[in-house]
Write a protein that holds these residues in place. Structure first.
Motif, PDB file in Angstrom:
ATOM      1  N   ARG A   1       0.835  -1.207   0.000  1.00 49.32           N
ATOM      2  CA  ARG A   1       0.000   0.000   0.000  1.00 49.32           C
ATOM      3  C   ARG A   1       0.862   1.246   0.000  1.00 49.32           C
ATOM      4  O   ARG A   1       0.542   2.239  -0.681  1.00 49.32           O
ATOM      5  CB  ARG A   1      -0.907  -0.029   1.224  1.00 49.32           C
ATOM      6  CG  ARG A   1      -1.788   1.202   1.407  1.00 49.32           C
ATOM      7  CD  ARG A   1      -2.770   1.366   0.294  1.00 49.32           C
ATOM      8  NE  ARG A   1      -3.654   2.495   0.516  1.00 49.32           N
ATOM      9  CZ  ARG A   1      -4.268   3.152  -0.439  1.00 49.32           C
ATOM     10  NH1 ARG A   1      -4.113   2.793  -1.704  1.00 49.32           N
ATOM     11  NH2 ARG A   1      -5.060   4.176  -0.158  1.00 49.32           N
ATOM     12  N   LEU A   2       1.961   1.228   0.740  1.00 47.08           N
ATOM     13  CA  LEU A   2       2.873   2.371   0.753  1.00 47.08           C
ATOM     14  C   LEU A   2       3.461   2.631  -0.633  1.00 47.08           C
ATOM     15  O   LEU A   2       3.762   3.759  -0.990  1.00 47.08           O
ATOM     16  CB  LEU A   2       4.002   2.135   1.768  1.00 47.08           C
ATOM     17  CG  LEU A   2       3.620   2.278   3.241  1.00 47.08           C
ATOM     18  CD1 LEU A   2       4.780   1.850   4.124  1.00 47.08           C
ATOM     19  CD2 LEU A   2       3.223   3.707   3.559  1.00 47.08           C
ATOM     20  N   ASN A   3       3.621   1.568  -1.414  1.00 48.13           N
ATOM     21  CA  ASN A   3       4.130   1.722  -2.776  1.00 48.13           C
ATOM     22  C   ASN A   3       3.026   2.047  -3.777  1.00 48.13           C
ATOM     23  O   ASN A   3       3.299   2.177  -4.969  1.00 48.13           O
ATOM     24  CB  ASN A   3       4.844   0.434  -3.215  1.00 48.13           C
ATOM     25  CG  ASN A   3       6.147   0.233  -2.471  1.00 48.13           C
ATOM     26  OD1 ASN A   3       6.849   1.195  -2.181  1.00 48.13           O
ATOM     27  ND2 ASN A   3       6.474  -1.004  -2.141  1.00 48.13           N
ATOM     28  N   GLY A   4       1.783   2.143  -3.306  1.00 48.84           N
ATOM     29  CA  GLY A   4       0.687   2.549  -4.177  1.00 48.84           C
ATOM     30  C   GLY A   4       0.252   1.506  -5.179  1.00 48.84           C
ATOM     31  O   GLY A   4      -0.291   1.844  -6.235  1.00 48.84           O
ATOM     32  N   HIS A   5       0.441   0.210  -4.865  1.00 45.36           N
ATOM     33  CA  HIS A   5       0.118  -0.832  -5.837  1.00 45.36           C
ATOM     34  C   HIS A   5      -1.384  -1.022  -6.007  1.00 45.36           C
ATOM     35  O   HIS A   5      -1.851  -1.359  -7.088  1.00 45.36           O
ATOM     36  CB  HIS A   5       0.750  -2.162  -5.417  1.00 45.36           C
ATOM     37  CG  HIS A   5       2.247  -2.157  -5.475  1.00 45.36           C
ATOM     38  ND1 HIS A   5       2.946  -1.406  -6.384  1.00 45.36           N
ATOM     39  CD2 HIS A   5       3.183  -2.804  -4.733  1.00 45.36           C
ATOM     40  CE1 HIS A   5       4.247  -1.597  -6.207  1.00 45.36           C
ATOM     41  NE2 HIS A   5       4.412  -2.442  -5.202  1.00 45.36           N
ATOM     42  N   TYR A   6      -2.164  -0.845  -4.946  1.00 44.98           N
ATOM     43  CA  TYR A   6      -3.611  -1.046  -5.032  1.00 44.98           C
ATOM     44  C   TYR A   6      -4.283  -0.333  -3.872  1.00 44.98           C
ATOM     45  O   TYR A   6      -3.625   0.139  -2.942  1.00 44.98           O
ATOM     46  CB  TYR A   6      -3.975  -2.535  -5.022  1.00 44.98           C
ATOM     47  CG  TYR A   6      -3.313  -3.346  -3.932  1.00 44.98           C
ATOM     48  CD1 TYR A   6      -3.818  -3.353  -2.646  1.00 44.98           C
ATOM     49  CD2 TYR A   6      -2.179  -4.107  -4.200  1.00 44.98           C
ATOM     50  CE1 TYR A   6      -3.213  -4.094  -1.646  1.00 44.98           C
ATOM     51  CE2 TYR A   6      -1.562  -4.851  -3.204  1.00 44.98           C
ATOM     52  CZ  TYR A   6      -2.098  -4.845  -1.930  1.00 44.98           C
ATOM     53  OH  TYR A   6      -1.494  -5.573  -0.947  1.00 44.98           O
ATOM     54  N   GLY A   7      -5.610  -0.240  -3.946  1.00 45.61           N
ATOM     55  CA  GLY A   7      -6.365   0.473  -2.932  1.00 45.61           C
ATOM     56  C   GLY A   7      -6.831  -0.418  -1.799  1.00 45.61           C
ATOM     57  O   GLY A   7      -6.771  -1.647  -1.876  1.00 45.61           O
ATOM     58  N   VAL A   8      -7.337   0.209  -0.747  1.00 48.91           N
ATOM     59  CA  VAL A   8      -7.822  -0.520   0.422  1.00 48.91           C
ATOM     60  C   VAL A   8      -9.047  -1.357   0.056  1.00 48.91           C
ATOM     61  O   VAL A   8      -9.187  -2.505   0.487  1.00 48.91           O
ATOM     62  CB  VAL A   8      -8.158   0.464   1.563  1.00 48.91           C
ATOM     63  CG1 VAL A   8      -8.731  -0.280   2.766  1.00 48.91           C
ATOM     64  CG2 VAL A   8      -6.920   1.252   1.965  1.00 48.91           C
ATOM     65  N   ALA A   9      -9.946  -0.782  -0.743  1.00 44.33           N
ATOM     66  CA  ALA A   9     -11.176  -1.499  -1.118  1.00 44.33           C
ATOM     67  C   ALA A   9     -10.849  -2.779  -1.887  1.00 44.33           C
ATOM     68  O   ALA A   9     -11.472  -3.820  -1.661  1.00 44.33           O
ATOM     69  CB  ALA A   9     -12.072  -0.592  -1.952  1.00 44.33           C
TER      70      ALA A   9
END
Length: 464
Positions: free
Chosen positions: A245-253
């Motif tokens: 998540r810190l690397n922005g690979h995908y969202g929480v949803a």
């Protein structure tokens, strides 16, 4: 298989410089021998390894900083004000220049200090207008004319793609991890065999009323309690999620969606197979519709416990503390679920309002009891009473069940609680992401204010 296109993800990780060089030299030889294209994500290559590459692609936060001949990259950086210092490995210089993970690092460019983000934007814009960038764009357009659809724009996959990839990955991990579901399935099968043999062919005597209630409570409470065993895997999932998540690979949803839907096949298997063993050995109410309801309640309970443990894992990442916390919460719910203490006997201020209605065991017990007792008749051993007693009377008088609605309402409440727990899990993650930077900012502000006060004090003249 001798593929024409080969992707290698950090093939030199863990190797020293000599081993890395010989490995990559061998890969280059294979590429030349068979005319294949090899795309390598390389980790800190030495200068010798870096010189083996023909083309170089530098990406930073969704932007193409450079994509062209590796030998021309040094000139490109120099022309844009970021020359590689003498005796420095070019690859180290490029990565240091475009890596803003450690802001506020300052780069030296154009004769002055600028932020890493400014350096990235400057290089990316310069690359777009450069001859190398334009040539590459023309090559891509020419290749694309040979077939295919419109190239997708954007740095991230769509929500549906993220969800499908995460679901598939989670399914593979669950299948490979023996302790995630397979060991739990084996233990629950053993427990259901114990249930089936202890309560075998329970009959319709007066004593079977209490025995049925005990058996159904065990199914709703303790078999679902076994889902707590997945907590260690949940903690590992959360660690991987936080890093990605810190690397922005995908969202929480997408993460919540993938985690939820990947577990459904395994939980259905856990509910159906052991549930069938216990149900038919005990001799509960006949009819496929009654068994399906029984299995659905067991599925909803196990799904609820997994959702609860995911919430705990998002708040308490420590393994031991998480197990204790999750077990304690479930223990409180089991205690006031309406079996150990009948609903009318629960103290009103706290245990009945609101805890009795919050505990999912209330709805699981009511649903299973209604599914089992409604429509049945049992022998009545009470002196002076009728020779038989109906299941509805048992539910109303013995178990103090709420008879104003059907068992399907109880199942709907359980499934609704599954959705609610998953939404809580989503909300906690989102809140944590927003709160952590604020806390770090508050912690750093006092020190900054103290530094300013000291600076002002040291620069203020003192008059005697």
């Amino acid at each position: 298989m001798r593929p024409k296109l080969l992707f290698l993800d950090e093939p030199t990780s863990g190797l020293d410089s000599a081993a890395s060089y010989h490995i990559m030299k061998r890969i280059v030889g294979l590429a030349k021998q068979d005319g294949r294209t090899v795309v390598v994500a390389i980790h800190q290559p030495s200068s010798e390894v870096f010189e083996l590459f023909h083309n170089l692609c530098l990406l930073s936060y969704g932007k193409t900083v450079y994509f062209g001949p590796a030998s021309a990259a040094e000139e490109f950086f120099s022309l844009n004000g970021f020359p590689c210092p003498t005796m420095r490995n070019p690859s180290d210089h490029y990565l240091r220049t475009i890596n803003k993970d450690f802001d506020p690092d300052i780069e030296q460019g154009y004769g002055k200090s600028i932020s890493t983000e400014e350096a990235i934007n400057s290089l990316a814009n310069s690359y777009k207008s450069s001859q190398i960038g334009q040539q590459l764009g023309a090559q891509i357009a020419e290749i694309h004319k040979k077939g295919g659809g419109v190239l997708e724009k954007g740095s991230q996959a769509s929500f549906s793609t993220q969800s499908m990839v995460l679901t598939r990955r989670s399914l593979v991990n669950m299948n490979r991890d023996l302790g995630y579901y397979w060991l739990r399935l084996a233990i629950i099968i053993a427990l259901c065999l114990c249930l089936g043999t202890i309560f075998y062919d329970i009959g319709h005597s007066y004593g079977s009323i209490q025995a049925r209630g005990s058996m159904l409570m065990f199914v709703a409470a303790f078999l679902a309690f076994m889902s707590i065993g997945g907590f260690p895997s949940f903690v590992e999932d959360m660690k991987i999620f936080e890093r990605e998540r810190l690397n922005g690979h995908y969202g929480v949803a997408a993460f919540v969606f993938g985690n939820t839907f990947s577990s459904i096949p395994y939980l259905l298997l856990i509910s159906l197979t052991p549930g069938a063993i216990a149900y038919f050995l005990v001799g509960l109410q006949r009819g496929i519709d009654h068994f399906v309801y029984f299995a659905l309640v067991l599925f909803a309970c196990t799904m609820l416990v997994e959702s609860l443990m995911m919430i705990v894992a998002s708040i308490v990442p420590d393994f031991l503390m998480g197990i204790i916390t999750g077990a304690g919460i479930q223990g409180v719910m089991i205690l006031n679920g309406g079996f150990f203490r009948l609903p009318n006997d629960l103290p009103n201020p706290f245990w009945k309002y609101p805890m009795y209605y919050i505990a999912f065991h209330k709805y699981a017990n009511q649903g299973l009891y209604k599914n089992e007792f409604e429509g049945q008749t049992f022998l009545n051993n009470q002196i002076g009473g009728a020779p038989t007693i109906s299941g509805e009377a048992i539910l109303r008088d013995e178990w103090q069940m709420q008879m104003g609605y059907s068992k399907w309402v109880d199942l709907s409440v359980l499934l609704g609680m599954v959705v609610l727990y998953r939404l809580m899990f989503f909300g906690i993650i989102k809140t944590t992401e927003n709160v952590k930077p604020m806390i770090r900012g508050l912690r750093s502000n006092p020190s900054r204010q103290g530094n300013r006060i000291m600076e002002n004090a040291s620069s203020t003249p003192v008059h005697r």
